[in-house]
Design a protein around this motif. Structure first.
Motif, short mmCIF file in Angstrom:
data_model
loop_
_atom_site.label_atom_id
_atom_site.label_comp_id
_atom_site.label_asym_id
_atom_site.label_seq_id
_atom_site.Cartn_x
_atom_site.Cartn_y
_atom_site.Cartn_z
N TYR A 71 0.83 -1.21 0.00
CA TYR A 71 0.00 0.00 0.00
C TYR A 71 0.87 1.26 0.00
N ILE A 72 1.87 1.28 0.84
CA ILE A 72 2.77 2.44 0.88
C ILE A 72 3.50 2.57 -0.45
N ASP A 73 3.91 1.44 -1.03
CA ASP A 73 4.60 1.47 -2.31
C ASP A 73 3.67 1.95 -3.42
N ALA A 74 2.38 1.59 -3.36
CA ALA A 74 1.42 2.05 -4.36
C ALA A 74 1.23 3.56 -4.28
N LEU A 75 1.26 4.11 -3.08
CA LEU A 75 1.12 5.55 -2.91
C LEU A 75 2.38 6.30 -3.33
N LEU A 213 -8.02 1.97 -3.79
CA LEU A 213 -6.57 1.82 -3.80
C LEU A 213 -6.11 0.87 -2.69
N TYR A 214 -6.70 1.02 -1.51
CA TYR A 214 -6.33 0.17 -0.37
C TYR A 214 -6.70 -1.29 -0.64
N ASN A 216 -7.14 -2.74 -3.55
CA ASN A 216 -6.35 -3.31 -4.65
C ASN A 216 -4.93 -3.61 -4.23
N SER A 217 -4.45 -2.94 -3.19
CA SER A 217 -3.15 -3.32 -2.63
C SER A 217 -3.24 -4.71 -2.01
N LEU A 218 -4.42 -5.07 -1.52
CA LEU A 218 -4.64 -6.42 -1.00
C LEU A 218 -4.81 -7.43 -2.14
N THR A 219 -5.65 -7.12 -3.13
CA THR A 219 -5.91 -8.10 -4.19
C THR A 219 -4.66 -8.41 -5.00
N ARG A 220 -3.76 -7.42 -5.15
CA ARG A 220 -2.53 -7.66 -5.93
C ARG A 220 -1.61 -8.66 -5.24
N LEU A 221 -1.78 -8.84 -3.93
CA LEU A 221 -0.96 -9.84 -3.24
C LEU A 221 -1.37 -11.26 -3.65
#
Length: 701
Positions: A71-75, A213-214, A216-221
């Motif tokens: 999540y931090i990396d996505a931001l 955004l939050y 999708n940070s989970l789904t991408r895992l």
């Protein structure tokens, strides 16, 4: 976590700006809070991922730490906004995010985002204040550089360290624009508009945007193709799947502050220009043939898409930074249109080649996608259009024209209908399985089968490249496993998963539930299809393809299923490869293709960019000179007149493609890969005539 090159399609919130940090407190910035229903949706997403996703991964402590980092990396993928102190503060949630999501708590995601929003807003306001006084007095004679890849860099440890980073970033932006020929006042005005637009968009962010955004940070895992779609994103997704979508026919994604071309829709307006390639970056968009160019650096992905999309028959201009070039910009005029079935329909041509002893007529069928007119099919229209029906017609025509062999060109074919991939295989093999599908419950389906005798039984070649994906890989893999023909080209994309849509109370979840396997038992996932005979690589496999995603599901294998074998390719391939290598070792076009890819790869691996203006100009001169030398070496070897200057080379490339584009034609003169494929096919035909072919035998497993 995820590399900067391949940020997921819906992570379109990455904003780049340049300024100094002022000591603003969080209380001074507007904050976003979770809305009613988002907590329940978060619980739904966790439950469906754990229950329905192919890999059955549990959201636990380990995933909590990964989610925190993702999540931090996505931001902030360039580690330029947050300070080390911010990251240290956020660590209190590192091991708790899984428990919070299970109970529907998403406040941590919003608190992290609000800090990010503060940092971005502060940066933008400060840089706009600086630009009000004119451009900063940068010294472009100073020898210093900017780090290009900060994915693993340290977070700025202090305000002064962040100030220095942003000073270099602003200097780089100004220098990039100076190198395009813009004057200082024009540069200042452009940057003011850029940062004002970014400030407006960051202030327009909603609770739905943060939540998406939050999540999708989970789904991408789980994997890169599983996504949460908010109601707004779901609408855009449905539009992109509709035949009524009007635009340029390109799939876009975010890479840091840039909108990048992920792939082109075969036969679409952008594809027909011949001037846009995957990995090209879009920096500005203009409406009509002479409308003002709007800078889109740092824009949200869906806002860029909205700007590019438009009514059929209207024009749009894209200012791009071509991949592998010298950093200079190119403006491309495109006429928007609907991507129609007839634009993507299979086409044929006949060419003559020799194996040194005999001339052969080789039929080429170009297939841009696996299409079917579902609407006409559902209403039982006897003349509905589909890949298989069109190819069957072309095969019949080619047989009547006495071709000796057929090349099926699947380069750049991103897939489409699984049904059509299966039925197309049926035209070339007798009864037998085509693909295996393993589902999340571990059940294996083998219902996709060839059910009739082959329509065409002669020599066959399948031509693929890195952009051949999904259904293309199923077809090519089946032809290869049956030894029905030879596969030539490059390793394919490696998209071997199937997604379905799962409804939620708010939006939908696109989730990976199945995986494709070849009849040999090998998965097409991640590894794709490896050709029997390799051609020069034209697309960087490290940045394009399934293996470029950090969270892509792995390659594996299951049990093979009995299937027939046709040609004795094990015996034939060594001779075919030897003749291919001998033929291309001194071929000017192949030498050029290898040199060009090596040259572009070396530039893509750069770690730093100089901020010295003369050094950058000298670098551009060296790049242009090397490109001119490579091209002239090719032209001289082919007996063509060399270009006197790089500008003459650029002008010739511009003249060689239409600004708007027309129907895609099958040509040999500008396609050395297809030309060499024709010679390989003539060798193959010659071998089949000399070798008695035994009837197909069922393999033993």
């Amino acid at each position: 976590m995820l590399t900067n090159r391949i940020k997921a399609l819906f992570s379109g919130l990455l904003i780049l700006s340049l300024a100094t940090i002022s000591p603003v407190t969080l209380a001074e910035a507007e904050t976003l809070q979770p809305e009613d229903g988002q907590g329940g949706t978060a619980r739904e997403i966790v439950g469906k991922l754990e229950m329905l996703h192919y890999n059955k991964q549990k959201v636990g402590d380990d995933m909590s730490a990964e989610l925190w980092e993702e999540y931090i990396d996505a931001l902030d993928p360039t580690r330029s906004y947050f300070l080390a102190s911010d990251i240290s503060e956020f660590r209190e949630w590192q091991d708790d995010l899984d428990d919070q999501l299970r109970t529907g708590e998403v406040e941590a995601g919003f608190e992290i985002y609000n800090r990010y929003r503060l940092r971005v807003t502060d940066r933008l306001n400060n840089i706009l204040s600086q630009l009000d006084k004119g451009l900063p007095p940068f010294d472009f004679t100073r020898d210093e550089s900017l780090v290009l890849d900060r994915e693993e860099a340290e977070w700025p440890g202090s305000i002064s360290a962040a100030d220095e980073l942003w000073r270099k970033r602003l200097k780089s932006s100004v220098l990039n624009l100076r190198l395009t020929g813009k004057e200082d006042e024009e540069i200042r005005d452009l940057l003011v508009r850029r940062y004002q637009g970014q400030l407006k968009r960051i202030n327009q962010q909603t609770s739905d945007d943060v939540f998406e955004l939050y999540m999708n940070s989970l789904t991408r895992l789980y994997d890169p193709h599983s996504n949460y779609l908010s109601p707004r994103s779901l609408e855009n997704f449905n539009m992109s799947m509709s035949l009524s979508l009007e635009g340029i026919g390109a799939v876009l994604q975010m890479e840091e502050e840039y909108t990048k071309v992920a792939r082109l829709v075969a036969g679409g307006p952008a594809d027909r220009t011949g001037k846009i390639k995957p990995n090209d970056k879009i920096v500005a968009v203009g409406q009509g043939e002479d409308g003002e160019m709007v800078d889109v650096v740092g824009w949200r992905l869906d806002d860029v898409v909205d700007l590019i999309r438009g009514s059929a028959g209207t024009f749009v201009r894209l200012e791009t930074i071509p991949t592998g070039g010298d950093g200079s910009h190119r403006t491309i005029l495109i006429k928007r249109s609907k991507v129609k079935l007839e634009d993507q329909a299979a086409k044929k041509a006949i060419f003559e080649f020799s194996d040194g002893e005999k001339n052969y007529r080789v039929g080429v069928i170009n297939l841009p996608t696996f299409y079917i007119d579902f609407e006409a099919y559902r209403r039982r229209d006897p003349n509905y259009k589909s890949t298989t029906r069109d190819v069957a017609r072309l095969l019949d025509e080619l047989k009547q024209e006495n071709v000796d062999g057929i090349i099926l060109d699947l380069r750049n074919n991103g897939g489409g209908s699984l049904q059509e991939a299966t039925m197309l295989t049926d035209l070339f093999i007798d009864q037998g399985p085509v693909v295996q599908i393993r589902h999340a419950n571990e059940q294996i389906s083998r219902h996709n089968r060839s059910r009739s005798r082959a329509m065409y039984r002669g020599p066959l070649m399948v031509l693929i490249n890195r952009l051949s994906a999904s259904a293309s890989e199923i077809f090519a893999g089946a032809i290869q496993d049956y030894n029905r023909g030879i596969v030539v080209g490059n390793q394919s994309f490696g998209k071997g998963t199937v997604q379905t849509m799962a409804p939620l109370k708010q939006g939908q979840l696109k989730i990976t539930q199945s995986k494709f396997y070849r009849v040999s038992g090998d998965s097409t996932q991640h590894a794709g299809v490896t050709p029997d005979i390799a051609m020069p690589q034209l697309i960087d496999a490290e940045s394009v393809g399934e293996s470029a995603y950090d969270t892509a599901l792995p390659w594996d294998r299951i049990h093979a299923v009995p299937h027939a074998k046709y040609f004795n390719l094990k015996q034939m391939l060594p001779g075919l490869i030897a003749k291919h290598n001998e033929r291309t070792a001194a071929d000017p076009d192949f030498i050029y293709l290898r040199e060009q890819f090596r040259f572009e790869s070396e530039r893509a691996d750069r770690k730093f960019v100089s901020l010295n203006e003369q050094s950058r100009k000298d670098e551009r001169e060296r790049i242009n000179e090397e490109l001119l030398i490579m091209e002239n070496r090719r032209r001289t070897a082919k007996g063509l007149e060399p270009y006197a200057t790089f500008e003459e080379l650029e002008e010739s490339e511009s003249d060689s493609t239409a600004a708007i584009g027309g129907p895609v034609e099958i040509k040999l003169e500008d396609d050395p890969i297809l030309n060499e494929a024709g010679y390989i096919m003539s060798d193959f035909i010659g071998l089949t005539e000399k070798t008695a072919k035994a009837p197909p035998q069922v393999a033993n497993f």
